[in-house]
Design an enzyme around this catalytic site. Structure first.
Site, short mmCIF file in Angstrom:
data_model
loop_
_atom_site.label_atom_id
_atom_site.label_comp_id
_atom_site.label_asym_id
_atom_site.label_seq_id
_atom_site.Cartn_x
_atom_site.Cartn_y
_atom_site.Cartn_z
N GLY A 55 9.26 -4.24 34.27
CA GLY A 55 8.72 -5.60 34.27
C GLY A 55 7.32 -5.72 34.82
N GLU A 56 6.72 -6.87 34.55
CA GLU A 56 5.38 -7.18 35.02
C GLU A 56 5.52 -8.28 36.08
OE1 GLU A 56 2.16 -6.29 35.00
OE2 GLU A 56 1.87 -8.12 36.15
N GLU A 114 16.56 -1.24 36.76
CA GLU A 114 16.60 -0.05 37.61
C GLU A 114 15.94 -0.27 38.95
OE1 GLU A 114 14.65 3.05 35.35
OE2 GLU A 114 15.51 2.16 33.54
N CYS A 148 9.56 4.60 34.91
CA CYS A 148 9.92 3.21 34.62
C CYS A 148 10.72 3.05 33.34
CB CYS A 148 8.67 2.38 34.44
SG CYS A 148 7.44 2.74 35.64
N CYS A 202 11.74 1.01 45.10
CA CYS A 202 10.99 0.58 43.92
C CYS A 202 11.89 -0.36 43.12
CB CYS A 202 10.62 1.81 43.10
SG CYS A 202 9.86 1.41 41.53
N SER A 222 -2.89 -1.28 37.11
CA SER A 222 -2.75 -0.16 36.18
C SER A 222 -3.94 -0.14 35.25
CB SER A 222 -1.46 -0.33 35.38
OG SER A 222 -0.36 -0.35 36.26
N LEU A 223 -4.77 0.89 35.40
CA LEU A 223 -5.97 0.98 34.55
C LEU A 223 -5.73 1.86 33.34
CD1 LEU A 223 -9.21 1.31 36.71
CD2 LEU A 223 -8.36 -0.66 35.43
N HIS A 224 -5.44 3.12 33.60
CA HIS A 224 -5.06 4.11 32.57
C HIS A 224 -6.14 4.44 31.55
CE1 HIS A 224 -1.29 3.60 34.47
NE2 HIS A 224 -0.84 2.60 33.77
N SER A 235 2.44 -4.17 41.62
CA SER A 235 1.68 -3.48 40.57
C SER A 235 1.59 -4.33 39.32
CB SER A 235 2.39 -2.15 40.25
OG SER A 235 1.70 -1.46 39.24
N CYS A 277 4.97 3.43 27.98
CA CYS A 277 5.95 3.00 28.98
C CYS A 277 7.29 2.66 28.33
CB CYS A 277 5.40 1.79 29.74
SG CYS A 277 6.54 1.18 30.99
N ASN A 291 4.98 10.88 33.03
CA ASN A 291 6.39 11.22 33.10
C ASN A 291 6.94 11.11 31.69
OD1 ASN A 291 8.63 11.81 34.68
ND2 ASN A 291 8.11 10.19 36.14
N CYS A 303 2.75 -1.68 26.79
CA CYS A 303 1.97 -0.45 27.03
C CYS A 303 2.57 0.70 26.22
CB CYS A 303 1.95 -0.11 28.51
SG CYS A 303 1.19 -1.39 29.52
N CYS A 311 10.16 -5.88 29.35
CA CYS A 311 8.77 -6.22 29.62
C CYS A 311 8.10 -6.56 28.29
CB CYS A 311 8.07 -5.02 30.26
SG CYS A 311 6.36 -5.34 30.74
N1 SAH Z 1 3.98 -3.88 34.99
C1 SAH Z 1 3.46 -3.24 36.16
C2 SAH Z 1 4.46 -2.30 36.80
C3 SAH Z 1 4.74 -1.12 35.92
S1 SAH Z 1 5.37 0.37 36.53
C4 SAH Z 1 2.19 -2.49 35.82
O1 SAH Z 1 1.87 -2.37 34.65
O2 SAH Z 1 1.50 -2.06 36.73
C5 SAH Z 1 4.23 1.14 37.54
C6 SAH Z 1 3.25 2.13 36.92
O3 SAH Z 1 3.84 3.19 36.17
C7 SAH Z 1 2.29 1.45 35.98
O4 SAH Z 1 1.00 1.88 36.28
C8 SAH Z 1 2.73 1.98 34.63
O5 SAH Z 1 1.70 1.88 33.70
C9 SAH Z 1 3.11 3.38 34.97
N2 SAH Z 1 3.97 4.06 33.99
C10 SAH Z 1 4.81 3.53 33.08
N3 SAH Z 1 5.42 4.48 32.38
C11 SAH Z 1 4.98 5.67 32.86
C12 SAH Z 1 5.25 7.02 32.54
N4 SAH Z 1 6.11 7.35 31.61
N5 SAH Z 1 4.60 7.99 33.24
C13 SAH Z 1 3.73 7.65 34.22
N6 SAH Z 1 3.44 6.40 34.57
C14 SAH Z 1 4.05 5.42 33.90
#
Ligand code: SAH
Length: 352
Positions: free
Chosen positions: A163-164, A93, A337, A106, A218-220, A195, A120, A294, A117, A113
């Site tokens: 993807g990463e 995408e 994503c 984007c 990406s911390l989360h 990212s 995701c 999301n 996570c 991937c």
């Molecule tokens: N692999 C990379 C790029 C991922 S996408 C990474 O992990 O950073 C970019 C961001 O969107 C990341 O922070 C990912 O964790 C976040 N993300 C993935 N799915 C999501 C969702 N459903 N809602 C909100 N953020 C999301």
């Protein structure tokens, strides 16, 4: 013989290829211009290139075989999501986001991937394969055409699709060099965001490249335990080491790091966790981007109430941390994503 993907070649390599065919160097200029200024999708469109050379190009080269399989546009035309199909039936995408008169693209860096996570959609089917330089460049061309049709141009790129990026390090870095080429897309590294979920060796390597791009991490989660649960990569590269690597990155490059923090209701969105996050990153040259989750069909995570997002935001602000809540874009067209790709793979749609 496998065809050479023209979009895999940087400017120098294209010039070398044409030189090896006995062509003058200005032909490379012309072709490069057709590819990345005029954004053509076929060699036939290169009308100032002699027919014989066009024939040879058609026989011996290809243009990454990436096609728009689906196009979803938000009603306000501020978000366009494209589902691309690749030669081997994979799908990835790309999203175009409007910022006033220009667009941000984007892009995906891998088909699928392997980071796993929990929240995701991109990771649900695992990793299929890395994207090639040509395929990423193809995504860029197709999104840039879309932007042109909407009366603007792509001025910034975020590697936040499927993807990463640091798991496909060499191709991603070559792709970035390619799109910053002045006679092509001419993007500035300052308008590129990469990212990562926190692959420390990749972060260290990237610091040494001395590129003025923005690194987003990406911390989360503010603790090892919670991050272990949400992001399996934390068991390999724990939060404490990741933060240390971020300090080092910011120090080496002088660039501010963006931390992404997806807010998941009842999981990582309390005021206490906001305080823990603040304590973790205080003093680091950074910015926090809060992303209200999301929703993904296959997961039980939920998005917090707006009031909870506000409290989380305020705690960080009061601690003097630069923070924004990500603008809501495209949730109506499954722009999170991997969601579109996921739906299509599940439905078993085949490429054209
Ligand atoms: N692999 C990379 C790029 C991922 S996408 C990474 O992990 O950073 C970019 C961001 O969107 C990341 O922070 C990912 O964790 C976040 N993300 C993935 N799915 C999501 C969702 N459903 N809602 C909100 N953020 C999301």
């Amino acid at each position: 013989m496998a065809k050479i993907d023209l979009r895999n070649l940087d400017r120098h390599e294209l010039t070398e290829l044409l030189r090896s065919w006995g062509e003058p160097s200005y032909r490379a200029d012309q072709i490069y211009n057709w590819l990345y200024r005029n954004l053509v999708l076929s060699v036939e469109e290169m009308t100032n290139v002699p027919v014989k050379l066009r024939q040879r190009l058609t026989e011996e080269t290809s243009l990454s075989n990436i096609y728009v399989q689906e196009r979803h546009c938000s009603p306000d035309i501020n978000t366009v999501k494209l589902l691309f199909s690749l030669a081997d039936g994979q799908a990835v995408e790309g999203v175009l986001l409007r910022y006033r008169r220009w667009f941000s693209a984007c892009l995906s860096s891998q088909a699928g991937c392997r980071m796993g996570c929990a929240f995701c959609a991109s990771t649900l089917g695992g990793l299929a394969r890395n994207l090639t330089v040509g395929e990423m460049t193809g995504e860029m061309v197709l999104l840039a055409r879309e932007a042109r049709q909407l009366g603007g141009e792509v001025r910034s790129v975020v590697l936040m699709g499927t993807g990463e990026p640091l798991d496909n390090y060499n191709n991603v870095l070559k792709f970035l060099a390619h799109i910053t080429e002045p006679s092509g897309f001419n993007l500035s590294y300052r308008r590129i965001t990469l990212s990562t979920c926190g692959l420390i060796p990749g972060i260290r390597k990237l610091a040494k490249e001395e590129l003025p791009l923005t690194l987003a991490v990406s911390l989360h989660a503010p603790t090892e335990e919670l991050r272990n649960n949400l992001m399996p990569i934390n068991k390999v590269y724990p939060l404490s080491e990741l933060i240390a690597a971020c300090y080092q990155y910011a120090q080496t490059t002088g660039r501010r790091i963006t931390f992404e923090y997806a807010l998941l209701a009842g999981v990582n969105d309390s005021a206490y966790q906001a305080q823990q996050l603040a304590d973790l990153i205080k003093g680091l040259l950074c910015h926090v981007n809060l992303i209200p989750f999301n929703p993904v069909a296959e997961s039980n995570f939920r998005r917090p109430e707006t009031s909870r997002v506000e409290v989380f935001y305020q705690v960080l602000r009061q601690e003097g941390i630069s923070v924004t809540v990500r603008r809501e874009l495209g949730s109506d067209i499954s722009a999170a994503c991997g969601q579109l790709r996921r739906r299509v793979l599940k439905e078993g749609a085949s490429p054209p």
